[in-house]
Design an enzyme around this catalytic site. Structure first.
Site, PDB file in Angstrom:
ATOM      1  N   GLU A   1       1.001  -1.687   0.097  1.00 22.25           N
ATOM      2  CA  GLU A   1       0.148  -0.169   0.321  1.00 22.25           C
ATOM      3  C   GLU A   1       0.768   1.123  -0.741  1.00 22.25           C
ATOM      4  O   GLU A   1       2.167   1.049   0.257  1.00 22.25           O
ATOM      5  CB  GLU A   1      -1.610  -0.070   1.401  1.00 22.25           C
ATOM      6  CG  GLU A   1      -0.391  -0.216   2.391  1.00 22.25           C
ATOM      7  CD  GLU A   1      -1.759  -0.343   3.639  1.00 22.25           C
ATOM      8  OE1 GLU A   1      -1.514  -0.150   4.531  1.00 22.25           O
ATOM      9  OE2 GLU A   1      -2.748  -0.935   3.545  1.00 22.25           O
TER      10      GLU A   1
ATOM     11  N   GLU B   1      -8.918   0.131  13.526  1.00 25.38           N
ATOM     12  CA  GLU B   1      -8.141   1.023  13.826  1.00 25.38           C
ATOM     13  C   GLU B   1      -7.434   1.717  12.483  1.00 25.38           C
ATOM     14  O   GLU B   1      -7.318   1.294  11.280  1.00 25.38           O
ATOM     15  CB  GLU B   1      -6.413   0.302  14.244  1.00 25.38           C
ATOM     16  CG  GLU B   1      -5.949  -0.117  14.843  1.00 25.38           C
ATOM     17  CD  GLU B   1      -5.042  -1.011  15.695  1.00 25.38           C
ATOM     18  OE1 GLU B   1      -4.513  -1.193  16.353  1.00 25.38           O
ATOM     19  OE2 GLU B   1      -4.069  -1.134  13.970  1.00 25.38           O
TER      20      GLU B   1
ATOM     21  N   ARG C   1     -10.503  -8.271  20.188  1.00 22.40           N
ATOM     22  CA  ARG C   1     -10.307  -8.472  22.040  1.00 22.40           C
ATOM     23  C   ARG C   1     -10.729  -6.520  22.761  1.00 22.40           C
ATOM     24  O   ARG C   1     -10.711  -5.960  22.081  1.00 22.40           O
ATOM     25  CB  ARG C   1      -8.860  -8.819  22.041  1.00 22.40           C
ATOM     26  CG  ARG C   1      -8.208  -6.899  21.662  1.00 22.40           C
ATOM     27  CD  ARG C   1      -6.406  -8.101  22.169  1.00 22.40           C
ATOM     28  NE  ARG C   1      -5.994  -7.006  22.198  1.00 22.40           N
ATOM     29  CZ  ARG C   1      -5.239  -6.535  20.845  1.00 22.40           C
ATOM     30  NH1 ARG C   1      -4.872  -6.818  19.690  1.00 22.40           N
ATOM     31  NH2 ARG C   1      -4.217  -5.355  20.532  1.00 22.40           N
TER      32      ARG C   1
END
Ligand code: MV4
Length: 446
Positions: free
Chosen positions: A200, A275, A292
């Site tokens: 990327e 995120e 989590r």
């Protein structure tokens, strides 16, 4: 609700889970290694089972021993905490086939988000902005180089089995690409037994901003706003805060909506974090999803006034998420107090805590398993305590954090407290205008 929960973890998060269970009227089982006999989670749980020697592989990572401990104590659910087996799809699966509820997402969700290229593709299809790059993994070097040329240098090569900063390589010009691609793939094979990489565009100096979400078993997903985790060193977070000083209400809402859309598209159940990288022009892009409860969840709890651990256990037991108005009411910040020596490259500093005094007062929270006389074992992570403070503005939080750090006494080991104190007095940090390179360039020794 569950009758009895086994906590497949140690340290402060094991205590955090025990406290949530107590409030829910749920009995608890601690498991511990021989190195953790004198740990507080062993004392505070209703029952405790020794599961093996100090090495994680033979204790906290041993699936057969954990399942056996749950069976002999007649537990009906397992809370994995963070780290250890919390993002292990096969553990989640084995819990299910053993008749135990894994307090977390379905094994398929863990699996699909664990493969970073697949996670990215899943989010892209759901309409979540992703960083321009290859469509999934690239096997062929010539194709990889063509894609890199198309997106334009610099690019970053990431291992699909990596994550959290492991297995990445930045390439600044075409001449370096071949060597970087082969090395990245070779290292990925060595580290994760999977050579697959994806490519990327490399964003220079982004910020790390993540959205806390929760999904129930009935298709509802809510978000609890963002945490800014830009203050990291070698991919280890040191300070987290919310609200982020870098985003507007408009970006906050767009990021929250994107996170909910992404989570709903995979029918996500349980606590999770999406995120994002925030670029200099304030565009944001999906980076990874953590399946989590995270170390820094208390920051969000303090800002919105919701107990995320209790909610996580409730939704795992099948309860429906109620309509709630989630609104940031406070500014909160967390400093990770690690048993590390910041004067010597943050090297581990395990050993006996000779004296221990923690700060208190209005808006001050300390999540810790440490006490005077406690010995930090060398086998596990170095987290000693999380100091979380809240106030109505960021400026007040930073000042309050400095004063509470000043009251925090830990003797016998080195800790990151002196680092945090210097940080709280740094002008650039105080301005809120910093990026992921900040800690690297911050010379806190003078
Ligand atoms: C990036 C990046 C810039 N561009 N990806 C680091 C952790 C892992 N989750 C991904 N990481 C990065 N991915 C692109 N396309 C910069 C980082 C990065 C970083 C990200 C968040 C927080 C701290 C960081 C420190 C160095 C690099």
């Amino acid at each position: 609700m569950f009758n009895k929960v086994l906590i497949a973890n140690r340290g402060e998060i094991a205590l955090r889970v025990i406290r949530a269970c107590r409030e829910l009227g749920v009995k608890t089982v601690a498991v511990y290694s021989e190195a953790d006999r004198y740990s507080l989670h062993v004392r505070f749980a209703d029952e405790a089972v020794c599961i093996g020697p100090p090495q994680s592989k033979e204790s906290y990572l041993s699936v057969p021993r954990l399942i056996a401990a749950a069976e002999v104590t007649n537990a009906d659910a397992i809370h994995p905490g963070y780290g250890f087996l919390s993002e292990n799809a096969s553990f989640a699966e084995i819990c299910g086939t053993s008749g135990l509820t894994f307090i977390g997402p379905k094994p398929e969700s863990i699996m699909s988000m664990g493969d970073k290229a697949l996670a990215k593709d899943t989010m892209r299809k759901a309409g979540v902005p992703v960083i321009p790059g290859s469509d999934g993994v690239v096997f062929d070097f010539n194709e990889a180089k063509r894609i890199a040329g198309e997106i334009g240098y610099p690019v970053i090569i990431k291992a699909t089995a990596g994550g959290g900063g492991r297995g990445m390589r930045i390439v600044r010009e075409a001449a370096e690409f071949e060597n970087a691609f082969r090395t990245a793939s070779h290292e990925a094979e060595k580290a994760f037994s999977n050579p697959s990489v994806y490519i990327e565009k490399y964003l220079e100096r982004p910020r790390h901003i993540e959205i806390q979400i929760m999904g129930d078993r009935h298709g509802n997903v809510v978000h609890f706003g963002e945490r800014d985790c830009t203050i990291q060193r070698r991919h280890q977070k040191l300070v987290e805060e919310s609200p982020s000083p870098a985003i507007t209400q408009e970006i906050r809402e767009a990021m929250g909506a994107a996170a909910v859309k992404g989570a709903k598209s995979v029918h996500y159940q349980g606590a999770g974090t999406i995120e994002f990288l925030l670029d200099k022009d304030k565009s944001f892009y999906f980076m990874e999803m953590n399946t989590r409860i995270q170390v820094e969840h208390p920051v969000t709890e303090e800002v919105v006034g919701i107990d995320l651990l209790k909610l996580q256990i409730e939704v795992a037991a099948g309860e429906r998420l109620k309509k709630m108005k989630v609104k940031p009411e406070w500014h909160a910040m967390e400093c990770r107090i690690n048993a590390e020596d910041p004067m010597h490259d943050f090297r581990p500093s395990p050993g006996k805590i000779v004296s221990f005094h923690m700060p208190g007062g209005f808006g001050v929270r300390v999540d810790t398993h440490a006490y005077a006389g406690y010995e930090i074992p060398p086998y596990y992570d170095s987290l000693v305590a999380k100091l979380i403070v809240k106030a109505k503005t960021r400026d007040e939080v930073v000042d309050k954090m400095y004063h509470t750090l000043d009251e925090f006494i830990v003797e016998g080991i080195h800790t990151t407290i002196p680092f945090h104190k210097k940080l709280m007095k740094n002008e650039q940090f105080r301005s809120g205008d910093f990026d992921t390179k900040f800690v690297e360039q911050f010379n806190f020794k003078d």
